[in-house]
Design a protein around this motif. Structure first.
Motif, PDB file in Angstrom:
ATOM      1  N   LEU A  31       0.836  -1.191   0.000  1.00 45.97           N
ATOM      2  CA  LEU A  31       0.000   0.000   0.000  1.00 45.97           C
ATOM      3  C   LEU A  31       0.881   1.255   0.000  1.00 45.97           C
ATOM      4  N   ASP A  32       0.387   2.315  -0.621  1.00 48.10           N
ATOM      5  CA  ASP A  32       1.120   3.578  -0.617  1.00 48.10           C
ATOM      6  C   ASP A  32       1.180   4.188   0.782  1.00 48.10           C
ATOM      7  N   TYR A  33       0.120   3.980   1.574  1.00 43.86           N
ATOM      8  CA  TYR A  33       0.044   4.578   2.900  1.00 43.86           C
ATOM      9  C   TYR A  33      -0.991   3.831   3.731  1.00 43.86           C
ATOM     10  N   VAL A  34      -0.841   3.899   5.055  1.00 42.54           N
ATOM     11  CA  VAL A  34      -1.854   3.372   5.975  1.00 42.54           C
ATOM     12  C   VAL A  34      -2.238   4.408   7.028  1.00 42.54           C
ATOM     13  N   THR A  35      -1.577   5.552   7.048  1.00 49.22           N
ATOM     14  CA  THR A  35      -1.869   6.579   8.044  1.00 49.22           C
ATOM     15  C   THR A  35      -3.127   7.374   7.707  1.00 49.22           C
ATOM     16  N   ARG A  36      -3.723   7.081   6.582  1.00 48.38           N
ATOM     17  CA  ARG A  36      -5.081   7.531   6.273  1.00 48.38           C
ATOM     18  C   ARG A  36      -5.742   6.421   5.482  1.00 48.38           C
ATOM     19  N   PRO A  37      -7.052   6.355   5.495  1.00 42.16           N
ATOM     20  CA  PRO A  37      -7.721   5.220   4.841  1.00 42.16           C
ATOM     21  C   PRO A  37      -7.742   5.350   3.331  1.00 42.16           C
ATOM     22  N   GLY A  38      -7.985   4.207   2.667  1.00 42.16           N
ATOM     23  CA  GLY A  38      -8.315   4.219   1.257  1.00 42.16           C
ATOM     24  C   GLY A  38      -7.178   4.063   0.279  1.00 42.16           C
ATOM     25  N   SER A  39      -5.988   3.668   0.724  1.00 41.29           N
ATOM     26  CA  SER A  39      -4.862   3.556  -0.198  1.00 41.29           C
ATOM     27  C   SER A  39      -5.122   2.506  -1.266  1.00 41.29           C
ATOM     28  N   PRO A  40      -4.663   2.758  -2.492  1.00 43.72           N
ATOM     29  CA  PRO A  40      -4.640   1.670  -3.475  1.00 43.72           C
ATOM     30  C   PRO A  40      -3.574   0.651  -3.093  1.00 43.72           C
ATOM     31  N   VAL A  41      -3.664  -0.516  -3.677  1.00 40.55           N
ATOM     32  CA  VAL A  41      -2.656  -1.549  -3.457  1.00 40.55           C
ATOM     33  C   VAL A  41      -1.950  -1.817  -4.779  1.00 40.55           C
ATOM     34  N   ARG A  42      -0.658  -2.095  -4.692  1.00 38.44           N
ATOM     35  CA  ARG A  42       0.131  -2.349  -5.886  1.00 38.44           C
ATOM     36  C   ARG A  42       0.942  -3.623  -5.693  1.00 38.44           C
ATOM     37  N   THR A  43       1.132  -4.346  -6.779  1.00 32.96           N
ATOM     38  CA  THR A  43       2.018  -5.503  -6.729  1.00 32.96           C
ATOM     39  C   THR A  43       3.451  -5.005  -6.830  1.00 32.96           C
ATOM     40  N   LYS A  44       4.205  -5.165  -5.744  1.00 34.37           N
ATOM     41  CA  LYS A  44       5.576  -4.660  -5.692  1.00 34.37           C
ATOM     42  C   LYS A  44       6.543  -5.582  -6.422  1.00 34.37           C
ATOM     43  N   ALA A  45       6.279  -6.860  -6.377  1.00 38.60           N
ATOM     44  CA  ALA A  45       7.136  -7.820  -7.073  1.00 38.60           C
ATOM     45  C   ALA A  45       6.388  -9.141  -7.182  1.00 38.60           C
ATOM     46  N   THR A  46       6.720  -9.930  -8.195  1.00 39.29           N
ATOM     47  CA  THR A  46       6.152 -11.258  -8.387  1.00 39.29           C
ATOM     48  C   THR A  46       7.292 -12.254  -8.544  1.00 39.29           C
ATOM     49  N   TYR A  47       7.215 -13.341  -7.781  1.00 36.98           N
ATOM     50  CA  TYR A  47       8.225 -14.395  -7.839  1.00 36.98           C
ATOM     51  C   TYR A  47       7.546 -15.738  -8.068  1.00 36.98           C
ATOM     52  N   ALA A  48       8.245 -16.627  -8.750  1.00 34.29           N
ATOM     53  CA  ALA A  48       7.743 -17.972  -8.993  1.00 34.29           C
ATOM     54  C   ALA A  48       8.713 -18.995  -8.426  1.00 34.29           C
ATOM     55  N   VAL A  49       8.149 -20.099  -7.934  1.00 33.49           N
ATOM     56  CA  VAL A  49       8.906 -21.280  -7.544  1.00 33.49           C
ATOM     57  C   VAL A  49       8.367 -22.428  -8.378  1.00 33.49           C
ATOM     58  N   GLU A  50       9.242 -23.085  -9.119  1.00 35.43           N
ATOM     59  CA  GLU A  50       8.817 -24.183  -9.984  1.00 35.43           C
ATOM     60  C   GLU A  50       8.829 -25.500  -9.219  1.00 35.43           C
ATOM     61  N   ASP A  51       7.991 -26.409  -9.658  1.00 31.86           N
ATOM     62  CA  ASP A  51       7.946 -27.746  -9.089  1.00 31.86           C
ATOM     63  C   ASP A  51       9.329 -28.389  -9.139  1.00 31.86           C
ATOM     64  N   ARG A  52       9.785 -28.880  -7.971  1.00 27.91           N
ATOM     65  CA  ARG A  52      11.075 -29.553  -7.798  1.00 27.91           C
ATOM     66  C   ARG A  52      12.281 -28.644  -8.027  1.00 27.91           C
ATOM     67  N   VAL A  53      12.077 -27.313  -8.088  1.00 31.09           N
ATOM     68  CA  VAL A  53      13.193 -26.381  -8.271  1.00 31.09           C
ATOM     69  C   VAL A  53      13.099 -25.326  -7.162  1.00 31.09           C
ATOM     70  N   PRO A  54      13.576 -25.627  -5.960  1.00 26.25           N
ATOM     71  CA  PRO A  54      13.477 -24.655  -4.878  1.00 26.25           C
ATOM     72  C   PRO A  54      14.282 -23.405  -5.190  1.00 26.25           C
ATOM     73  N   GLY A  55      13.764 -22.272  -4.754  1.00 33.11           N
ATOM     74  CA  GLY A  55      14.423 -20.997  -5.029  1.00 33.11           C
ATOM     75  C   GLY A  55      13.491 -20.055  -5.754  1.00 33.11           C
ATOM     76  N   LEU A  56      13.841 -18.784  -5.729  1.00 31.49           N
ATOM     77  CA  LEU A  56      12.989 -17.717  -6.228  1.00 31.49           C
ATOM     78  C   LEU A  56      13.419 -17.269  -7.621  1.00 31.49           C
ATOM     79  N   HIS A  57      12.426 -17.113  -8.510  1.00 25.19           N
ATOM     80  CA  HIS A  57      12.672 -16.598  -9.845  1.00 25.19           C
ATOM     81  C   HIS A  57      11.735 -15.416 -10.068  1.00 25.19           C
ATOM     82  N   ARG A  58      12.312 -14.230 -10.304  1.00 24.82           N
ATOM     83  CA  ARG A  58      11.456 -13.052 -10.471  1.00 24.82           C
ATOM     84  C   ARG A  58      10.743 -13.111 -11.818  1.00 24.82           C
ATOM     85  N   VAL A  59       9.468 -12.789 -11.777  1.00 26.59           N
ATOM     86  CA  VAL A  59       8.631 -12.856 -12.972  1.00 26.59           C
ATOM     87  C   VAL A  59       8.434 -11.446 -13.522  1.00 26.59           C
TER      88      VAL A  59
END
Length: 466
Positions: free
Chosen positions: A438-466
């Motif tokens: 969220l952009d802010y919480v000190t007042r109501p009504g903030s939009p929400v944004r996806t800051k980052a997306t990561y994937a973990v593949e089957d049988r491949v532990p670890g983070l891959h940025r999407v």
């Protein structure tokens, strides 16, 4: 009202009656007598296809709370529910059962959250979570905070107040839980999907460990017992002698919900952030012997595509001081190294191990290493850390020190210091996670944004940025 801990044939429905939620005695202004509560479950939101109904009793000795443990529902299905008592009809809640135990191809959208400090901000993150309409919500601790107003202050100042003194009595804990439940954004999040909850420290007392408080105080065991009673009364939990438990989502995922507070040994070296050889002692435990064996039994018997630990405190090693001097947070798993090593060894035999974490008021992504001192060693699991709902105030994208910290801890791949929550989508082939801020919480009504997306593949532990 809320639902929780779904199963293939049922779910827990919860409500609490209160005409004056903030009454000083914690009893919600209710009469000192039992009250009949009617409940209905339907296949549609208009309740034209009611599949179950019944009545139960809300009793004053449990603060007129109600837990209906449903059975006999169909697996993998959405349902709607409501309550009626004293001529009042509740809002409608949406819940769902889990798929049949052999179902693998049914995807799961799961949101997880932690650390909702009422004074530090508005609960807009809960509202945005509800708008995402997840199938399941995990709350990983610090659902409430125990402080009286003005004691725990965000960097930018507090924007709301809690009622009453620091919670130490049953009446106080009931009242604090009730004040949180009056928040419409939290109500919306509870009404959208079943929750599975675990406590951390602030539902009871900051950094408590087993039967020990953080600071000396009179009769902590009685305080702890009061907080635990109020927690059960106010959460959609099954009646059980313990909090740790498993939630299955067909053959796709198993959630091992851990209790990292009630069975741990005291924090090493008096707690805090410091260099502490005591943290390496082999007898130190975060989980306790019984819970640890229960967890390893779950690993050995698992047939799930994804095995997920729902737990409270930072799991991966994290050195807070760049350079040759190492300092670790002793309330986290860094203070319980031998127990963590045993859990990591158990994760090595699991097909797709994932660790979910709250507590630290920021979003992190980390790779769980076979050897923390060797960045090239095998990655055995992935840790996803959700930020806080409000704790810490508005926050920022990062700290000035963030690049130095990440270089010191190369297994940590992501950091963001905004408030919000995390959404993970499980399929047989992939786990995809969005860190939502969220952009802010000190007042109501903030939009929400996806800051980052990561994937973990089957049988491949670890983070891959999407």
């Amino acid at each position: 009202m809320a639902s929780g801990d779904p199963a293939p044939d049922g779910v827990v429905l919860w409500t609490r009656l209160a005409v004056d939620p903030l009454a000083d005695d914690g009893l919600g202004g209710m009469p000192a007598r039992p009250v009949e509560v009617l409940w209905q479950v339907a296949q549609d939101e208009r309740f034209t296809r009611i599949v179950q109904h019944g009545s139960t009793t809300a009793r004053p000795e449990e603060a007129h709370s109600v837990h209906v443990e449903l059975v006999g529902l169909e697996p993998g299905r959405e349902y709607f529910y409501r309550f009626k008592a004293l001529n009042h009809l509740s809002r409608t809640g949406r819940t769902r059962t889990t798929p049949s135990p052999t179902a693998l191809q049914v995807p799961l959208t799961m949101a997880f959250a932690s650390c909702a400090q009422y004074e530090h901000g508005y609960f807009t993150a809960y509202r945005r979570l509800a708008e995402d309409e997840p199938d399941l919500v995990l709350h990983l601790g610090d659902y409430t905070y125990e402080y009286e107003s003005g004691i725990h202050v965000a960097p930018s100042g507090n924007v709301r107040q809690v009622e009453g003194p620091t919670t130490t009595t049953l009446a106080g804990y009931r009242r604090r839980q009730a004040q949180y439940k009056t928040d419409p954004d939290l109500q919306a999040a509870h009404a959208v999907a079943p929750w599975s909850v675990i406590w951390d420290d602030h539902e009871i007392d900051n950094n408590w460990a087993g039967m020990l408080p953080d600071k000396p105080q009179p009769d902590f065991p009685a305080r702890r017992a009061a907080a635990i009673q109020a927690y059960y009364e106010n959460m959609p939990l099954r009646r059980s002698p313990r909090l740790y438990r498993r939630i299955g989502w067909g053959a796709l995922a198993t959630f091992h919900m851990l209790d990292t507070r009630q069975y741990r040994t005291d924090q090493a070296c008096g707690d805090g952030l410091q260099l502490c050889p005591e943290r390496l002692e082999p007898e130190r435990t975060m989980l306790g012997a019984a819970q640890e064996e229960w967890l390893f039994d779950g690993f050995r018997g698992s047939r799930a595509r994804w095995d997920v630990l729902g737990q409270q405190v930072f799991f991966s090693q994290y050195d807070y001081i760049p350079g040759e001097v190492d300092k670790f947070l002793l309330d986290a798993w860094d203070g319980y190294v031998a127990d963590r090593d045993r859990v990591v060894a158990g994760l090595a035999d699991v097909r797709n191990p994932i660790v979910l974490t709250g507590d630290v008021h920021a979003a992190w992504g980390a790779e769980v290493k076979e050897r923390w001192d060797d960045p090239s060693s095998r990655t055995l699991a992935t840790e996803l850390v959700t930020t806080s709902i409000t704790a810490g105030g508005d926050g920022s994208e990062e700290y000035a020190e963030t690049p130095l910290w990440l270089r010191e801890n190369p297994h940590v791949k992501y950091f963001n210091n905004r408030r919000g929550y995390t959404v993970s989508r499980f399929t047989p082939d992939e786990l995809r996670t969005e860190f939502r801020g969220l952009d802010y919480v000190t007042r109501p009504g903030s939009p929400v944004r996806t800051k980052a997306t990561y994937a973990v593949e089957d049988r491949v532990p670890g983070l891959h940025r999407v």
